[in-house]
Design a protein around this motif. Structure first.
Motif, PDB file in Angstrom:
ATOM      1  N   SER A  64       0.841  -1.192   0.000  1.00  0.00           N
ATOM      2  CA  SER A  64       0.000   0.000   0.000  1.00  0.00           C
ATOM      3  C   SER A  64       0.876   1.242   0.000  1.00  0.00           C
ATOM      4  N   LEU A  65       0.627   2.152  -0.944  1.00  0.00           N
ATOM      5  CA  LEU A  65       1.420   3.372  -1.072  1.00  0.00           C
ATOM      6  C   LEU A  65       0.576   4.601  -0.769  1.00  0.00           C
ATOM      7  N   SER A  66       1.199   5.593  -0.176  1.00  0.00           N
ATOM      8  CA  SER A  66       0.564   6.882   0.067  1.00  0.00           C
ATOM      9  C   SER A  66       1.349   7.944  -0.686  1.00  0.00           C
ATOM     10  N   LEU A  67       0.743   8.528  -1.709  1.00  0.00           N
ATOM     11  CA  LEU A  67       1.385   9.527  -2.548  1.00  0.00           C
ATOM     12  C   LEU A  67       0.723  10.877  -2.318  1.00  0.00           C
ATOM     13  N   LYS A  68       1.459  11.951  -2.566  1.00  0.00           N
ATOM     14  CA  LYS A  68       0.933  13.293  -2.322  1.00  0.00           C
ATOM     15  C   LYS A  68       0.474  13.954  -3.614  1.00  0.00           C
ATOM     16  N   ARG A  69      -0.701  14.570  -3.546  1.00  0.00           N
ATOM     17  CA  ARG A  69      -1.210  15.350  -4.667  1.00  0.00           C
ATOM     18  C   ARG A  69      -0.705  16.786  -4.575  1.00  0.00           C
ATOM     19  N   ALA A  70      -0.870  17.528  -5.662  1.00  0.00           N
ATOM     20  CA  ALA A  70      -0.448  18.924  -5.682  1.00  0.00           C
ATOM     21  C   ALA A  70      -1.232  19.769  -4.678  1.00  0.00           C
ATOM     22  N   ASP A  71      -2.492  19.381  -4.424  1.00  0.00           N
ATOM     23  CA  ASP A  71      -3.312  20.149  -3.485  1.00  0.00           C
ATOM     24  C   ASP A  71      -3.095  19.730  -2.036  1.00  0.00           C
ATOM     25  N   GLY A  72      -2.116  18.857  -1.806  1.00  0.00           N
ATOM     26  CA  GLY A  72      -1.825  18.405  -0.447  1.00  0.00           C
ATOM     27  C   GLY A  72      -2.581  17.163  -0.034  1.00  0.00           C
ATOM     28  N   GLY A  73      -3.515  16.732  -0.865  1.00  0.00           N
ATOM     29  CA  GLY A  73      -4.294  15.547  -0.542  1.00  0.00           C
ATOM     30  C   GLY A  73      -3.484  14.270  -0.723  1.00  0.00           C
ATOM     31  N   GLN A 125       6.547  -3.997 -13.287  1.00  0.00           N
ATOM     32  CA  GLN A 125       6.404  -3.271 -12.036  1.00  0.00           C
ATOM     33  C   GLN A 125       5.043  -2.574 -12.053  1.00  0.00           C
ATOM     34  N   CYS A 126       4.036  -3.262 -11.554  1.00  0.00           N
ATOM     35  CA  CYS A 126       2.656  -2.787 -11.652  1.00  0.00           C
ATOM     36  C   CYS A 126       2.247  -1.950 -10.444  1.00  0.00           C
ATOM     37  N   VAL A 127       1.733  -0.755 -10.716  1.00  0.00           N
ATOM     38  CA  VAL A 127       1.148   0.087  -9.680  1.00  0.00           C
ATOM     39  C   VAL A 127      -0.240   0.514 -10.140  1.00  0.00           C
ATOM     40  N   ALA A 128      -1.241   0.248  -9.314  1.00  0.00           N
ATOM     41  CA  ALA A 128      -2.620   0.646  -9.601  1.00  0.00           C
ATOM     42  C   ALA A 128      -3.006   1.762  -8.642  1.00  0.00           C
ATOM     43  N   VAL A 129      -3.557   2.843  -9.172  1.00  0.00           N
ATOM     44  CA  VAL A 129      -3.855   4.051  -8.392  1.00  0.00           C
ATOM     45  C   VAL A 129      -5.355   4.194  -8.169  1.00  0.00           C
ATOM     46  N   ASP A 130      -5.730   4.635  -6.962  1.00  0.00           N
ATOM     47  CA  ASP A 130      -7.097   5.110  -6.716  1.00  0.00           C
ATOM     48  C   ASP A 130      -7.146   6.569  -7.147  1.00  0.00           C
ATOM     49  N   LEU A 131      -7.918   6.892  -8.178  1.00  0.00           N
ATOM     50  CA  LEU A 131      -8.056   8.288  -8.577  1.00  0.00           C
ATOM     51  C   LEU A 131      -8.649   9.100  -7.425  1.00  0.00           C
ATOM     52  N   ARG A 132      -8.371  10.390  -7.404  1.00  0.00           N
ATOM     53  CA  ARG A 132      -8.904  11.235  -6.330  1.00  0.00           C
ATOM     54  C   ARG A 132     -10.424  11.055  -6.207  1.00  0.00           C
ATOM     55  N   SER A 188      -8.267   6.988  -1.716  1.00  0.00           N
ATOM     56  CA  SER A 188      -7.696   8.316  -1.940  1.00  0.00           C
ATOM     57  C   SER A 188      -8.602   9.382  -1.325  1.00  0.00           C
ATOM     58  N   ASP A 189      -8.002  10.503  -0.959  1.00  0.00           N
ATOM     59  CA  ASP A 189      -8.772  11.594  -0.365  1.00  0.00           C
ATOM     60  C   ASP A 189      -9.759  12.172  -1.361  1.00  0.00           C
ATOM     61  N   TRP A 190     -10.829  12.708  -0.814  1.00  0.00           N
ATOM     62  CA  TRP A 190     -11.783  13.443  -1.638  1.00  0.00           C
ATOM     63  C   TRP A 190     -11.182  14.794  -2.012  1.00  0.00           C
ATOM     64  N   LEU A 196      -3.080  10.413  -2.188  1.00  0.00           N
ATOM     65  CA  LEU A 196      -3.449   9.534  -3.291  1.00  0.00           C
ATOM     66  C   LEU A 196      -2.984   8.124  -2.933  1.00  0.00           C
ATOM     67  N   HIS A 197      -3.932   7.206  -2.861  1.00  0.00           N
ATOM     68  CA  HIS A 197      -3.603   5.831  -2.492  1.00  0.00           C
ATOM     69  C   HIS A 197      -3.295   5.008  -3.740  1.00  0.00           C
ATOM     70  N   ALA A 198      -2.339   4.102  -3.611  1.00  0.00           N
ATOM     71  CA  ALA A 198      -1.992   3.213  -4.719  1.00  0.00           C
ATOM     72  C   ALA A 198      -1.579   1.853  -4.179  1.00  0.00           C
ATOM     73  N   GLN A 199      -1.627   0.866  -5.048  1.00  0.00           N
ATOM     74  CA  GLN A 199      -1.185  -0.488  -4.716  1.00  0.00           C
ATOM     75  C   GLN A 199      -0.029  -0.872  -5.630  1.00  0.00           C
ATOM     76  N   ARG A 200       1.111  -1.221  -5.036  1.00  0.00           N
ATOM     77  CA  ARG A 200       2.257  -1.672  -5.820  1.00  0.00           C
ATOM     78  C   ARG A 200       2.359  -3.185  -5.713  1.00  0.00           C
ATOM     79  N   TRP A 201       2.248  -3.847  -6.854  1.00  0.00           N
ATOM     80  CA  TRP A 201       2.238  -5.301  -6.889  1.00  0.00           C
ATOM     81  C   TRP A 201       3.624  -5.897  -7.068  1.00  0.00           C
ATOM     82  N   SER A 202       4.544  -5.120  -7.578  1.00  0.00           N
ATOM     83  CA  SER A 202       5.896  -5.630  -7.804  1.00  0.00           C
ATOM     84  C   SER A 202       6.846  -4.466  -8.010  1.00  0.00           C
ATOM     85  N   ARG A 203       8.146  -4.750  -7.877  1.00  0.00           N
ATOM     86  CA  ARG A 203       9.156  -3.711  -8.028  1.00  0.00           C
ATOM     87  C   ARG A 203      10.099  -3.977  -9.201  1.00  0.00           C
TER      88      ARG A 203
END
Length: 293
Positions: free
Chosen positions: A22-31, A70-77, A82-84, A33-40
């Motif tokens: 489980s990854l936690s990435l930052k958006r430009a607005d500070g929110g 190296q698959c990463v699937a993102v939850d769109l905002r 991911s944050d609203w 963005l959640h993602a799932q990394r399946w491999s590196r």
């Protein structure tokens, strides 16, 4: 057997499947963005889901690709974990994707987007932002789509059935003709719903305001005007049973793009990645093979 291994067995995987990172990435607005990394290991692949879905719609495809990519699937905002946000414009999504790839440390990536995710991926390519896209795969999306033909799905996703929980959603999906196994349907709706502190069930997405379909459709049609600007290789994968994107519409758009081709995934409707992940990943591998050699 854990639920992921059970799902994996449905697509021919015999080994136990470990959960993604489980990854936690930052958006430009500070929110967030959640993602799932399946491999590196292997060439990077970014997977973007459709409207109302989440990164987990790509689970079966990621399972089939993770040993080589190296698959990463993102939850769109506003989707999944991911944050609203206040801004759900295509441009806002594009900015999110660029920042996500930068935080992942990628210089180039294969972009795969289904429906709304495809619109976002396509406009990311057109933006000429860095990191650059090595290729673009559009899953059941191109100009001249007909979303009026999925009115039943819209009604289902907006109905009160969700308040009754996952089992009720599975039963209703089955009534409407869903052909996936119970394990697949339970996984899908468990990932798309949330039980609140009061015990009530709701969709795991921002429903504070109506989806701006006119804005999304406008950006889909803009792709026709800008087709000659798609200089990276493009693959349009449409569902053989899809009533959203016709073979004619997919072919006409591909003919406008410098380096595009069309494949039809049989036994699949609009959600190709869930309906026939084995065939879709086969076509993606074939598409990427020459590009990665």
């Amino acid at each position: 057997m854990n639920s992921l291994s059970e799902l994996g067995s449905l697509v021919g995987l015999s080994e136990p499947v470990l959960p993604p990172e489980s990854l936690s990435l930052k958006r430009a607005d500070g929110g967030h963005l959640h993602a799932q990394r399946w491999s590196r290991a292997g060439p990077p692949v970014l997977l973007l889901h459709g409207g109302g879905q989440s990164s987990q719609t790509w689970t079966l495809c990621a399972m089939l690709l993770k040993d080589d990519y190296q698959c990463v699937a993102v939850d769109l905002r506003g989707h999944g974990d991911s944050d609203w946000a206040d801004d759900y414009s295509i441009q806002a999504h594009v900015e999110d994707i660029g920042r996500a790839m930068t935080q992942l440390g990628w210089s180039r990536t294969h972009l795969v987007g289904m429906s709304l995710g495809g619109v976002v991926a396509a406009h990311y390519v057109l933006s000429n932002k860095k990191p650059a896209a090595k290729s673009l795969a559009l899953v059941d999306i191109a100009p001249d789509v007909s979303f009026s033909d999925i009115s039943k799905l819209r009604e289902f996703m907006g109905a009160d059935t969700v308040t009754q929980g996952v089992d009720a959603l599975v039963a209703e999906a089955r009534r409407l003709g869903a052909h996936q196994s119970d394990a697949e349907l339970h996984y899908r709706y468990a990932s798309l719903t949330l039980r609140t502190k009061s015990g009530a069930w709701r969709w795991k997405r921002d429903e504070r305001k109506r989806v701006d379909y006119a804005h999304i459709l406008n950006h889909i049609e803009l792709l026709r005007e800008k087709a000659s600007s798609f200089h990276c290789p493009c693959l349009i994968a449409r569902g053989g049973r899809s009533r959203v994107l016709s073979d004619q519409a997919a072919t006409e758009f591909a003919d406008l793009c410098p380096r595009a081709s069309v494949v039809t995934i049989e036994r699949a409707g609009h959600s190709v990645q869930e309906d026939n992940p084995i065939r879709l990943t086969h076509e993606l591998r074939r598409f990427w093979k020459e590009l990665d050699e």
